[in-house]
Design a protein around this motif. Structure first.
Motif, PDB file in Angstrom:
ATOM      1  N   ILE A  23     -16.870  53.133  77.170  1.00 46.99           N
ATOM      2  CA  ILE A  23     -16.983  53.226  75.708  1.00 46.99           C
ATOM      3  C   ILE A  23     -17.139  54.684  75.287  1.00 46.99           C
ATOM      4  O   ILE A  23     -16.505  55.146  74.322  1.00 46.99           O
ATOM      5  N   VAL A  24     -17.965  55.441  76.027  1.00 42.93           N
ATOM      6  CA  VAL A  24     -18.165  56.852  75.695  1.00 42.93           C
ATOM      7  C   VAL A  24     -16.852  57.618  75.847  1.00 42.93           C
ATOM      8  O   VAL A  24     -16.494  58.450  74.995  1.00 42.93           O
ATOM      9  N   ARG A  25     -16.122  57.353  76.913  1.00 44.40           N
ATOM     10  CA  ARG A  25     -14.832  58.018  77.119  1.00 44.40           C
ATOM     11  C   ARG A  25     -13.872  57.719  75.970  1.00 44.40           C
ATOM     12  O   ARG A  25     -13.151  58.607  75.492  1.00 44.40           O
ATOM     13  N   SER A  26     -13.869  56.463  75.526  1.00 45.23           N
ATOM     14  CA  SER A  26     -12.980  56.081  74.417  1.00 45.23           C
ATOM     15  C   SER A  26     -13.384  56.788  73.130  1.00 45.23           C
ATOM     16  O   SER A  26     -12.529  57.271  72.369  1.00 45.23           O
ATOM     17  N   LEU A  27     -14.693  56.848  72.872  1.00 46.39           N
ATOM     18  CA  LEU A  27     -15.157  57.500  71.652  1.00 46.39           C
ATOM     19  C   LEU A  27     -14.821  58.990  71.654  1.00 46.39           C
ATOM     20  O   LEU A  27     -14.492  59.573  70.615  1.00 46.39           O
ATOM     21  N   LEU A  28     -14.921  59.631  72.828  1.00 45.65           N
ATOM     22  CA  LEU A  28     -14.574  61.045  72.924  1.00 45.65           C
ATOM     23  C   LEU A  28     -13.102  61.286  72.629  1.00 45.65           C
ATOM     24  O   LEU A  28     -12.714  62.378  72.204  1.00 45.65           O
ATOM     25  N   LYS A  29     -12.262  60.270  72.877  1.00 48.71           N
ATOM     26  CA  LYS A  29     -10.837  60.369  72.572  1.00 48.71           C
ATOM     27  C   LYS A  29     -10.534  59.965  71.129  1.00 48.71           C
ATOM     28  O   LYS A  29      -9.379  59.954  70.708  1.00 48.71           O
ATOM     29  N   GLY A  30     -11.581  59.570  70.393  1.00 50.70           N
ATOM     30  CA  GLY A  30     -11.368  59.136  69.022  1.00 50.70           C
ATOM     31  C   GLY A  30     -10.939  57.690  68.907  1.00 50.70           C
ATOM     32  O   GLY A  30     -10.418  57.282  67.871  1.00 50.70           O
ATOM     33  N   GLU A  31     -11.153  56.900  69.951  1.00 48.83           N
ATOM     34  CA  GLU A  31     -10.756  55.493  69.957  1.00 48.83           C
ATOM     35  C   GLU A  31     -11.996  54.610  69.933  1.00 48.83           C
ATOM     36  O   GLU A  31     -12.974  54.873  70.646  1.00 48.83           O
ATOM     37  N   VAL A  32     -11.953  53.578  69.108  1.00 49.97           N
ATOM     38  CA  VAL A  32     -13.027  52.589  69.058  1.00 49.97           C
ATOM     39  C   VAL A  32     -12.474  51.291  69.599  1.00 49.97           C
ATOM     40  O   VAL A  32     -11.625  50.660  68.969  1.00 49.97           O
ATOM     41  N   GLY A  33     -12.918  50.908  70.767  1.00 48.92           N
ATOM     42  CA  GLY A  33     -12.371  49.726  71.423  1.00 48.92           C
ATOM     43  C   GLY A  33     -13.218  48.494  71.198  1.00 48.92           C
ATOM     44  O   GLY A  33     -14.374  48.563  70.758  1.00 48.92           O
ATOM     45  N   LEU A  34     -12.646  47.352  71.522  1.00 44.87           N
ATOM     46  CA  LEU A  34     -13.349  46.083  71.365  1.00 44.87           C
ATOM     47  C   LEU A  34     -14.404  45.860  72.442  1.00 44.87           C
ATOM     48  O   LEU A  34     -15.181  44.915  72.367  1.00 44.87           O
ATOM     49  N   ASP A  35     -14.450  46.750  73.457  1.00 45.35           N
ATOM     50  CA  ASP A  35     -15.449  46.604  74.513  1.00 45.35           C
ATOM     51  C   ASP A  35     -16.863  46.760  73.979  1.00 45.35           C
ATOM     52  O   ASP A  35     -17.831  46.330  74.623  1.00 45.35           O
ATOM     53  N   ILE A  36     -17.028  47.379  72.820  1.00 47.24           N
ATOM     54  CA  ILE A  36     -18.366  47.575  72.246  1.00 47.24           C
ATOM     55  C   ILE A  36     -19.051  46.239  72.025  1.00 47.24           C
ATOM     56  O   ILE A  36     -20.268  46.108  72.236  1.00 47.24           O
ATOM     57  N   VAL A  37     -18.311  45.234  71.613  1.00 53.49           N
ATOM     58  CA  VAL A  37     -18.900  43.918  71.366  1.00 53.49           C
ATOM     59  C   VAL A  37     -19.449  43.331  72.665  1.00 53.49           C
ATOM     60  O   VAL A  37     -20.546  42.756  72.692  1.00 53.49           O
ATOM     61  N   ALA A  38     -18.709  43.505  73.769  1.00 52.17           N
ATOM     62  CA  ALA A  38     -19.175  42.996  75.059  1.00 52.17           C
ATOM     63  C   ALA A  38     -20.453  43.710  75.490  1.00 52.17           C
ATOM     64  O   ALA A  38     -21.399  43.083  75.989  1.00 52.17           O
TER      65      ALA A  38
END
Length: 613
Positions: free
Chosen positions: A40-55
């Motif tokens: 999740i941190v890697r995705s946020l650093l790329k400016g992406e908000v993924g659905l993994d946050i819910v999990a």
């Protein structure tokens, strides 16, 4: 680790060791949660908000309220879902993996009367290679034996082996299904057909579908809805367990898994039918195409002259006229002469070697065939030596080849680049499968284009086009919806790149059209476009069905959890069942059968496939 932690905890719980069971469940959850947080941190650093946050939220919340068993089930569900995704994509990529695994590493070369094993990089054009039974042709070349039997199914999808005669072209990646034969290399390994295909496959495997990006784009909305529903359940009931149950059921594995699995399965299925789609993005775009723009030469036609008719004007029959013309034309490298020779051999004629040959560049050939004097060439060339003859039938775009034997006019051959077999039926079948508009765009003369397409029912014929004007036609057509452009020449490359989906005929070497295209038909047969279109539409439909069903069931479960009808553990188990069902449904794309629509559209489409064999 998640599975071991869950199993150990259940065993300890059954032994009435509640504290140890809870510790085991927590131990199984923490590694999964930690890995998930890193992603999740890697995705946020790329400016992406993924659905993994819910999990991650569902696991963390379950641990905080003491629902360790529910957290363990979610951890197993998420890690198991990731494993199932990898397994499903591996299953879906099997056809492409088989294609890649067939790359040869060494070759056997004739050198100074002996055979030597050499690496592929050492092969040069002109080398004579030995291809043993069962071996794969490492480079493009020509047959140097009387005949060769080759299995091209990995490249073209043709189930039956192909019999090739001396001098015929062999595509690298073809398997020798008969006796050993010699192959004369015409290209280096890096420039050969198979290397080009492998590069396209590797590009396709690294792509990401726009539907998958769409899922990520709406991750914030899904997250907001989930948190709002969980917060509302807690606020109105005062029970945090209900909020945890909502979060557990909301874990969005169906949206994460369904799209890539279905589309990658579609890529693999299309490759099996000789249609190489360079990625999930063009596959999805292909499923939405409404306008088809096609080139003429090499697309609707074979791209090389063929005999339309033979007329004898003397005592010779049609077969005899062809026999004398082809025998003499063996001494010429002119494309028309080679087409005449190929036509004679296709009829089973045995051609003697001509003698005393004199070729006048661009006009014709004179020589002896056996004990007969023969002239073959343009009508003016032959008439200048035999006297005027009755003119042949003029056809737009046709070439008249005159033949004289022993100083007398013997007949003429009408040569033209004719339509490929089954084109009318194919165009009808494409319309039945969602194509609303079909336009011809060619650089050839307008009268030739009109004569060739008469009766095809095209929506437009654009002729005398330069490459930039082809691009403009594609750009104009895109204003009314997604456009597919099909071509084969270097002059088609700009238009292929401008279209929503560019389709190239054949994948030989590094041709500009194949590089610019999104889709490559691995055999020069326009008929392969139909199964590719059917598979693309089917894969996209299955992906959407999987997403709709998975998210619909998840939302229903979230509402049930908010109302208190599902505990966190029950919600986690329910979501696991939904995940498995979604993945299995997405894998249905591997079984899309485009053969039936082709047959039902018109039986005349089938000769195109037999022709390629």
């Amino acid at each position: 680790m998640a599975a071991v932690g869950l199993a150990a905890g259940l065993g300890l719980w059954a032994a009435d060791q509640t504290a140890l069971a809870t510790a085991a469940w927590v131990a199984g959850v923490l590694p999964v949660l930690a890995a998930l947080c890193i992603e999740i941190v890697r995705s946020l650093l790329k400016g992406e908000v993924g659905l993994d946050i819910v999990a991650a939220l569902s696991m963390a919340a379950a641990l905080l309220v003491g629902e360790a068993l529910a957290a363990a089930v979610v951890a197993l569900m998420y890690s198991g879902g990731t494993f199932l995704e990898s397994f499903a994509e591996g299953r879906a990529r099997r056809e492409m993996r088989d294609l890649l695994s067939r790359v040869a590493r060494t070759a056997t070369r004739h050198r100074n009367g002996q055979l030597e094993e050499i690496p592929l990089d050492a092969i040069d054009a002109g080398d004579l290679l030995l291809i043993r039974q069962g071996e794969v042709a490492p480079v493009d070349g020509t047959v140097e034996a009387m005949q060769a039997m080759l299995d091209q199914s990995a490249l073209t999808g043709e189930a039956l082996p192909v019999r090739l005669s001396r001098g015929m072209a062999v595509m690298s990646g073809s398997t020798n299904a008969g006796a050993a034969f010699d192959l004369r290399a015409t290209a280096r390994a890096a420039d050969s057909t198979y290397s080009g295909i492998v590069r396209l496959v590797e590009t396709a495997q690294r792509s990401k579908a726009p539907m998958a990006r769409l899922a990520d784009r709406y991750a914030l909305l899904f997250l907001a809805v989930t948190v709002a529903l969980a917060g509302a359940a807690w606020w109105f009931t005062g029970d945090p367990i209900r909020a945890v149950a909502v979060l557990v059921v909301a874990t969005p594995c169906p949206l994460i898994l369904a799209v890539p699995v279905a589309l990658v399965a579609g890529l693999s299925r299309a490759a099996r039918f000789g249609v190489l789609i360079k990625g999930a993005k063009p596959l999805e775009a292909m499923a939405r195409i409404k306008t088809l723009i096609v080139d003429k030469t090499g697309t609707l036609t074979d791209g090389r002259p063929g005999i339309v008719s033979i007329t004898g004007t003397g005592a010779l029959s049609e077969d005899e006229v062809l026999y004398f013309a082809a025998s003499l034309d063996q001494a010429s490298q002119h494309p028309v002469a080679q087409a005449v020779v190929a036509a004679a051999r296709a009829r089973g004629q045995t051609l003697p070697v001509p003698t005393d040959v004199i070729e006048t560049a661009g006009e014709g050939v004179a020589g002896r065939v056996g004990d007969r004097d023969v002239l073959v060439g343009g009508t003016g060339f032959v008439a200048a030596q035999t006297g005027p003859e009755a003119p042949g039938v003029e056809e737009p775009g046709a070439v008249i080849v005159a033949v004289a034997v022993d100083g007398r006019a013997a007949g003429h051959l009408v040569m033209a680049d004719a339509l490929r077999p089954g084109i009318p039926a194919l165009l009808q079948a494409l319309r039945r499968n969602g194509i609303d508009r079909i336009v011809l765009a060619t650089g050839d003369r307008h009268d030739v284009a009109e004569a060739l397409t008469l009766g095809l029912g095209l929506d437009g014929v654009k002729a005398d086009l330069t490459p930039d004007r082809k691009v403009q036609i594609v750009v104009d057509a895109r204003k009314t919806g997604p456009v597919m452009m099909v071509g084969d020449g270097v002059n088609d490359a700009p238009a292929l790149a401008a279209a929503d989906v560019g389709v190239a005929m054949g994948a030989r070497g590094a041709a500009a059209s194949a590089e610019a295209a999104d889709v490559v038909l691995l055999v020069d047969d326009l008929g392969r476009l139909l199964p590719g279109l059917i598979i693309a539409r089917g894969a996209r439909r299955i992906a959407l069905q999987s997403v709709a069903a998975g998210i619909g069931l998840s939302v229903a479960g979230m509402i049930a959890a908010a109302l208190g009808y599902l505990t966190p553990v029950q919600g986690a188990v329910m979501q696991e069942i939904i995940d498995v069902a979604v993945i299995l449904n997405a894998l249905r794309a591997l079984r899309i059968d485009p053969g039936r629509p082709m047959i039902e559209a018109d039986e005349r489409v089938r000769p195109m496939e037999r022709r390629a064999a």
